[in-house]
Write a protein that holds these residues in place. Structure first.
Motif, PDB file in Angstrom:
ATOM      1  N   ILE A 105       0.847  -1.196   0.000  1.00 31.76           N
ATOM      2  CA  ILE A 105       0.000   0.000   0.000  1.00 31.76           C
ATOM      3  C   ILE A 105       0.881   1.243   0.000  1.00 31.76           C
ATOM      4  O   ILE A 105       1.809   1.349   0.799  1.00 31.76           O
ATOM      5  CB  ILE A 105      -0.928   0.017   1.232  1.00 31.76           C
ATOM      6  N   ASN A 106       0.568   2.163  -0.896  1.00 32.02           N
ATOM      7  CA  ASN A 106       1.347   3.397  -0.974  1.00 32.02           C
ATOM      8  C   ASN A 106       0.433   4.609  -0.887  1.00 32.02           C
ATOM      9  O   ASN A 106      -0.515   4.748  -1.666  1.00 32.02           O
ATOM     10  CB  ASN A 106       2.143   3.430  -2.279  1.00 32.02           C
ATOM     11  N   THR A 164       4.543   4.015   2.860  1.00 30.87           N
ATOM     12  CA  THR A 164       4.392   2.703   2.229  1.00 30.87           C
ATOM     13  C   THR A 164       4.268   1.612   3.274  1.00 30.87           C
ATOM     14  O   THR A 164       5.035   1.579   4.247  1.00 30.87           O
ATOM     15  CB  THR A 164       5.604   2.396   1.315  1.00 30.87           C
ATOM     16  N   LEU A 165       3.288   0.741   3.069  1.00 34.42           N
ATOM     17  CA  LEU A 165       3.053  -0.397   3.960  1.00 34.42           C
ATOM     18  C   LEU A 165       3.094  -1.698   3.170  1.00 34.42           C
ATOM     19  O   LEU A 165       2.657  -1.745   2.015  1.00 34.42           O
ATOM     20  CB  LEU A 165       1.673  -0.297   4.616  1.00 34.42           C
ATOM     21  N   LEU A 166       3.578  -2.742   3.803  1.00 38.87           N
ATOM     22  CA  LEU A 166       3.458  -4.100   3.277  1.00 38.87           C
ATOM     23  C   LEU A 166       2.659  -4.877   4.306  1.00 38.87           C
ATOM     24  O   LEU A 166       3.092  -5.024   5.454  1.00 38.87           O
ATOM     25  CB  LEU A 166       4.836  -4.737   3.075  1.00 38.87           C
ATOM     26  N   VAL A 167       1.472  -5.341   3.900  1.00 39.89           N
ATOM     27  CA  VAL A 167       0.531  -5.935   4.853  1.00 39.89           C
ATOM     28  C   VAL A 167       0.232  -7.378   4.468  1.00 39.89           C
ATOM     29  O   VAL A 167      -0.124  -7.672   3.322  1.00 39.89           O
ATOM     30  CB  VAL A 167      -0.786  -5.135   4.899  1.00 39.89           C
ATOM     31  N   GLU A 168       0.364  -8.269   5.429  1.00 42.88           N
ATOM     32  CA  GLU A 168       0.078  -9.683   5.202  1.00 42.88           C
ATOM     33  C   GLU A 168      -1.424  -9.929   5.251  1.00 42.88           C
ATOM     34  O   GLU A 168      -2.187  -9.079   5.720  1.00 42.88           O
ATOM     35  CB  GLU A 168       0.819 -10.525   6.245  1.00 42.88           C
ATOM     36  N   PRO A 169      -1.883 -11.095   4.774  1.00 41.40           N
ATOM     37  CA  PRO A 169      -3.331 -11.358   4.701  1.00 41.40           C
ATOM     38  C   PRO A 169      -4.084 -11.229   6.011  1.00 41.40           C
ATOM     39  O   PRO A 169      -5.279 -10.975   6.014  1.00 41.40           O
ATOM     40  CB  PRO A 169      -3.378 -12.793   4.168  1.00 41.40           C
TER      41      PRO A 169
END
Length: 380
Positions: A254-255, A338-343
């Motif tokens: 996500i940005n 910026t985010l990196l998100v797991e399920p």
């Protein structure tokens, strides 16, 4: 997903070594022929030729690369063959035949590194290669003389440098399983013992060679990406919360950005590149614009210019602080974010400001949802 989709490249090939490559019409060196000479740079700064291995009773030349998951699966076995046979007068050398210009972004989905000379240095250091690793991707002259079909493809020569064996290393791609036939080792043992090799030619399995001529594939990829529809939807504070919760089975990147934010615009193409690289493995890139809703047309034009065909949103609320809290209470509010998100909604990465694209690529690749197709200790 079937593990043999692994090399998104491509055409995973099953060919009899010695048969001409249909696509490239490149002849594989036949049994009994002399080893073609070469002069290639190694990742250690040296230049290697056949003369560099003049004292070897047996010379093993392995065509391998960084990006191919099958080649990756054999790295430790090449290391082991090198150490096991060094005292017996056997020299092992690896050659990367791939031209990076022939490698599509989506073929890198199972690797943290490409096939450039710089990437070869990184892989050799990380994997502790104990053999020379040479680069032929610039001209591919040597590779076209030998004619490897896929990576890995091994050629084994006797002390007179006559080809005695070419084909696979063994018959088991998964390193966690025991091979039924140790073809390369059997060939080396036979040569050392002065015996004939029972099966001098075997089939190869792996990623096709990325000849420079295949750069047309990259052009086709860009045409494909450019033809994908780019849309822009609106999103509220509650909608952003749902996006961050990530109720999907994908790893979500996500940005938060805006067209008036210089760093946002500068890094956006890198985020799209990461998406094109890993989206077939389950990465989803979601952009959320913090532009005013009245600038929606400008935002959409920018997104189209960057081929951002994933989910794109523009925030419609009039309170940016509510947007900040909805995204991440730990976020100070400066763009880009910026985010990196797991399920499960777990945040695996959060960064305010310009991303380091290579660092983020490694973080994505090292996530448990990604990584090499064969993970350490995993038996498929």
């Amino acid at each position: 997903m079937n593990k043999y989709i692994a090399c998104l490249s491509f055409v995973l090939m099953l060919f009899v070594s010695g048969r001409a490559l249909a696509f490239d019409d490149i002849r594989t060196l036949p049994i009994g022929e002399k080893a073609p000479d070469f002069s290639l740079p190694g990742i250690d700064g040296k230049t290697y030729t056949l003369e560099s291995f003049k004292d070897a009773k047996v010379l093993v030349i392995v065509f391998m690369c960084n990006h191919c998951p099958t080649s990756q699966a054999y790295e430790n076995r090449v290391i082991k063959i090198t150490s096991d046979y060094a005292a017996k007068g056997v020299s092992v050398v690896a050659i990367n035949p791939n031209n990076p210009a022939g490698l599509r972004l989506d073929e890198l989905g199972y690797s943290d590194l490409g096939d450039s000379f710089a990437d070869m240095k990184a892989r050799a250091k990380n994997a502790h290669f104990n053999f020379p690793y040479l680069y032929d991707g610039e001209t591919e002259v040597t590779s076209k003389k030998y004619g490897p079909v896929a990576t890995p493809h091994v050629f084994i020569f006797d002390k007179d440098r006559k080809l005695r064996y070419n084909g696979r290393i063994d018959d088991m791609e998964n390193p966690a399983k025991t091979p039924h036939s140790q073809d390369a080792r059997n060939a080396i043992d036979a040569i050392l013992a002065g015996k004939e090799i029972a099966e001098p030619v075997t089939k190869t399995f792996g990623c096709s060679i990325k000849w420079a001529e295949k750069s047309v594939w990259l052009e086709k990829a860009h045409v494909t990406w450019a033809s994908e529809p780019v849309t822009l939807d609106t999103v509220s504070t509650s909608g952003i919360k749902e996006i961050v919760k990530n109720h999907t089975d994908k790893l979500r990147l996500i940005n938060l950005w805006a067209t008036w934010c210089g760093p946002c615009v500068a890094e956006f193409s890198d985020l799209v590149t990461l998406n094109h690289t890993y989206r077939d493995r389950g990465l989803e890139f979601v952009s959320i614009s913090a532009d005013e809703p009245g600038r929606k047309d400008k935002v959409l034009r920018f997104l189209k210019s960057r081929q951002a065909s994933g989910p794109n949103y523009i925030y419609t609320g009039d309170d940016k602080y509510k947007m900040i809290e909805a995204v991440d209470p730990k976020w100070d509010g400066a763009l880009p974010y910026t985010l990196l998100v797991e399920p499960d909604g777990k945040i695996a990465y959060a960064h305010q400001g310009l991303i380091d694209a290579e660092q983020l690529r490694k973080i994505i690749f090292d996530n448990p949802m990604m990584g090499r197709i064969y993970k350490e200790g995993e038996k498929n």
